[in-house]
Design a protein around this motif. Structure first.
Motif, short mmCIF file in Angstrom:
data_model
loop_
_atom_site.label_atom_id
_atom_site.label_comp_id
_atom_site.label_asym_id
_atom_site.label_seq_id
_atom_site.Cartn_x
_atom_site.Cartn_y
_atom_site.Cartn_z
N UNK A 344 0.86 -1.18 0.00
CA UNK A 344 0.00 0.00 0.00
C UNK A 344 0.90 1.23 0.00
N UNK A 345 0.64 2.13 -0.97
CA UNK A 345 1.44 3.36 -1.09
C UNK A 345 0.50 4.55 -1.13
N UNK A 346 0.70 5.52 -0.23
CA UNK A 346 -0.13 6.72 -0.16
C UNK A 346 0.81 7.92 -0.24
N UNK A 347 0.56 8.84 -1.19
CA UNK A 347 1.42 10.01 -1.35
C UNK A 347 0.57 11.25 -1.54
N UNK A 348 1.15 12.41 -1.21
CA UNK A 348 0.48 13.68 -1.44
C UNK A 348 1.53 14.74 -1.72
N UNK A 371 6.08 -4.61 11.62
CA UNK A 371 7.27 -5.45 11.77
C UNK A 371 6.97 -6.70 12.58
N UNK A 372 6.12 -6.58 13.59
CA UNK A 372 5.73 -7.75 14.38
C UNK A 372 5.00 -8.77 13.53
N UNK A 373 4.31 -8.30 12.47
CA UNK A 373 3.59 -9.20 11.57
C UNK A 373 4.42 -9.61 10.36
N UNK A 374 5.72 -9.26 10.35
CA UNK A 374 6.59 -9.65 9.27
C UNK A 374 6.63 -8.68 8.11
N UNK A 376 6.71 -4.20 6.79
CA UNK A 376 7.51 -3.00 6.96
C UNK A 376 6.66 -1.79 6.61
N UNK A 377 6.93 -0.67 7.29
CA UNK A 377 6.27 0.60 7.01
C UNK A 377 7.34 1.68 6.93
N UNK A 378 7.37 2.41 5.82
CA UNK A 378 8.34 3.48 5.64
C UNK A 378 7.62 4.74 5.20
N UNK A 379 8.22 5.88 5.49
CA UNK A 379 7.70 7.14 4.99
C UNK A 379 8.87 8.08 4.68
N UNK A 380 8.65 8.95 3.71
CA UNK A 380 9.74 9.81 3.25
C UNK A 380 9.16 11.10 2.71
N UNK A 381 9.88 12.21 2.92
CA UNK A 381 9.48 13.50 2.38
C UNK A 381 10.56 14.00 1.43
N UNK A 382 10.18 14.35 0.24
CA UNK A 382 11.10 14.87 -0.76
C UNK A 382 10.48 16.14 -1.34
N UNK A 383 10.95 17.28 -0.85
CA UNK A 383 10.34 18.53 -1.27
C UNK A 383 8.93 18.63 -0.72
N UNK A 384 7.96 18.78 -1.63
CA UNK A 384 6.57 18.86 -1.18
C UNK A 384 5.86 17.52 -1.28
N UNK A 385 6.61 16.45 -1.53
CA UNK A 385 6.02 15.11 -1.64
C UNK A 385 6.24 14.34 -0.34
N UNK A 386 5.15 13.76 0.16
CA UNK A 386 5.25 12.90 1.33
C UNK A 386 4.65 11.55 0.94
N UNK A 387 5.44 10.47 1.12
CA UNK A 387 5.05 9.15 0.65
C UNK A 387 5.11 8.17 1.83
N UNK A 388 4.03 7.43 2.01
CA UNK A 388 3.95 6.36 3.01
C UNK A 388 3.79 5.05 2.27
#
Length: 410
Positions: A344-348, A371-374, A376-388
């Motif tokens: 699942x990828x959510x960005x704005x 992580x407990x369920x095996x 991973x969850x990551x998030x990153x901000x690049x300029x005005x983009x935020x991606x989960x």
């Protein structure tokens, strides 16, 4: 709950009673029977007999008090018992000297070491492991000397017995005293661990309830606030649409109430399908152009409920953060199942409005759960983009012991 009630609840009352008879009771009985029989039957003058009786009474009382106190307080989790009462310990030491010197003076090699052996055993129970070993080893070696020296001086031909029997008596007495006390200490630590586990289970359940309540109320209240603000702006220019928005607010309030009751009764579950469908309406109401990229195979992949629940929580958290912390004009949601992984990828595009360096706890807590369920969850901000981005094995099952603590929104 007081100590007695806790022991009864844990089934330790009988064990305590057994340990008392096995340690203080047996030590006192050995003192009275062995040393007492020597006092009664020995060829002692009156003054020595009176002195020996007083010393035996003092030694027996000190033995019962010190060992009972050690049994009552137990040892801490680090193996360090409480300090003994110094008065009783001093009394035991003085009585031990009397009960050792008198039998040696009358060359009774089988009796003189009884009181010292019991006193050494009592002292060992109050020491940590390393000093305890030094005391036992030193006392065992030292017990070789008095009887051996007296036997050599008298030339009675009993050197081996006079030297070895007291040393063996010290080692055996310490072993018989420390064994049951060690078992009692282990039982006490296990009982404390059991009670701590029960307390942690209660705290975990409270965290789960708080997280579920946050998941419901945080999202619903954010949307209700958004639609109420929209209705207020439309009240004069478009009353009909303002009324429609307020009807939606009423529906959302009823949903929030229903979901809150469901959390209390423990049967509410967030699902990915519901959250994706709700995200379309919510983002559109906020004036955000939402683009959904949903893999057709994801709908037929047969993801287990725990996986859909976790991904639903990620979807809800991501959408709530878009509403709270961004001025996004465009958002994109992508959901695929490939290679045995649900992704699942959510960005704005409105991340500039979010304060730099502020991470919050919502996504962090969700990452721990994935992580407990095996996954991973990551998030990153690049300029005005935020991606989960969230990934989970398509057949993952959330451990039942993992608390669903989601914390506050990012």
């Amino acid at each position: 709950m007081h100590d007695g009630a806790r022991e009864r609840a844990a089934g330790l009352t009988s064990f305590r009673r057994y340990t008392w008879w096995a340690v203080p009771g047996t030590a006192g009985a050995v003192l009275v029977s062995l040393v007492g029989s020597w006092i009664v039957d020995g060829d002692l003058p009156a003054w020595a007999r009176v002195l020996a009786v007083a010393a035996l009474a003092t030694e027996t009382a000190a033995c019962l008090v010190l060992l009972s106190g050690r049994l009552a307080h137990g040892a801490a989790d680090d193996g360090r018992p409480e300090l003994p009462p110094l008065g009783w310990l001093s009394a035991a030491g003085a009585a031990t000297v009397v009960l050792a010197v008198l039998p040696l003076a009358w060359r009774t090699h089988g009796v003189w070491a009884v009181a010292p052996a019991v006193t050494v055993a009592i002292g060992a129970t109050y020491l940590p492991v390393r000093p305890r070993r030094w005391l036992i080893g030193g006392a065992t070696l030292l017990a070789l000397l008095p009887g051996g020296a007296v036997s050599l001086a008298e030339g009675d031909g009993e050197l081996a017995y006079a030297a070895l029997f007291p040393a063996g008596l010290v080692a055996f007495t310490v072993w018989t005293v420390l064994g049951p006390l060690w078992a009692w200490d282990v039982a006490g630590r296990l009982d404390r661990a059991r009670r701590l586990e029960a307390e942690l289970a209660v705290k975990d359940e409270r965290l789960r309830f708080a997280a579920d309540l946050h998941d419901i109320q945080g999202h619903h209240l954010q949307v209700i606030a958004l639609k109420s603000e929209l209705a207020a702006r439309l009240a004069e220019v478009d009353p009909a649409r303002a009324a429609a928005e307020m009807r939606e607010v009423r529906r959302l309030s009823a949903d929030a109430l229903r979901d809150t009751r469901a959390v209390v009764h423990g049967y509410r579950r967030t699902t990915l399908d519901d959250e994706i469908a709700g995200a379309v309406r919510v983002l559109a109401a906020a004036g955000i152009d939402a683009r959904m990229v949903l893999d057709p195979t994801a709908a037929t992949a047969g993801l287990p409920d725990p996986t859909r629940h976790l991904l639903g929580l990620v979807m809800r958290e991501a959408v709530t953060n878009v509403l709270r912390h961004s001025h996004a004009r465009h958002a994109e949601v992508e959901h695929r199942v490939t290679g045995g992984l649900a992704r699942l990828r959510v960005s704005n595009d409105g991340a500039d409005a979010y304060p730099a360096g502020a991470e919050g706890t919502g996504l962090t807590a969700l990452r721990e759960r994935l992580r407990a369920a095996g996954g991973e969850l990551t998030w990153d901000r690049d300029g005005d983009r935020f991606v989960v981005v969230a990934t989970l094995p398509a057949d993952s099952v959330l451990p039942s012991s993992t608390p669903s603590a989601n914390g506050a929104a990012r």
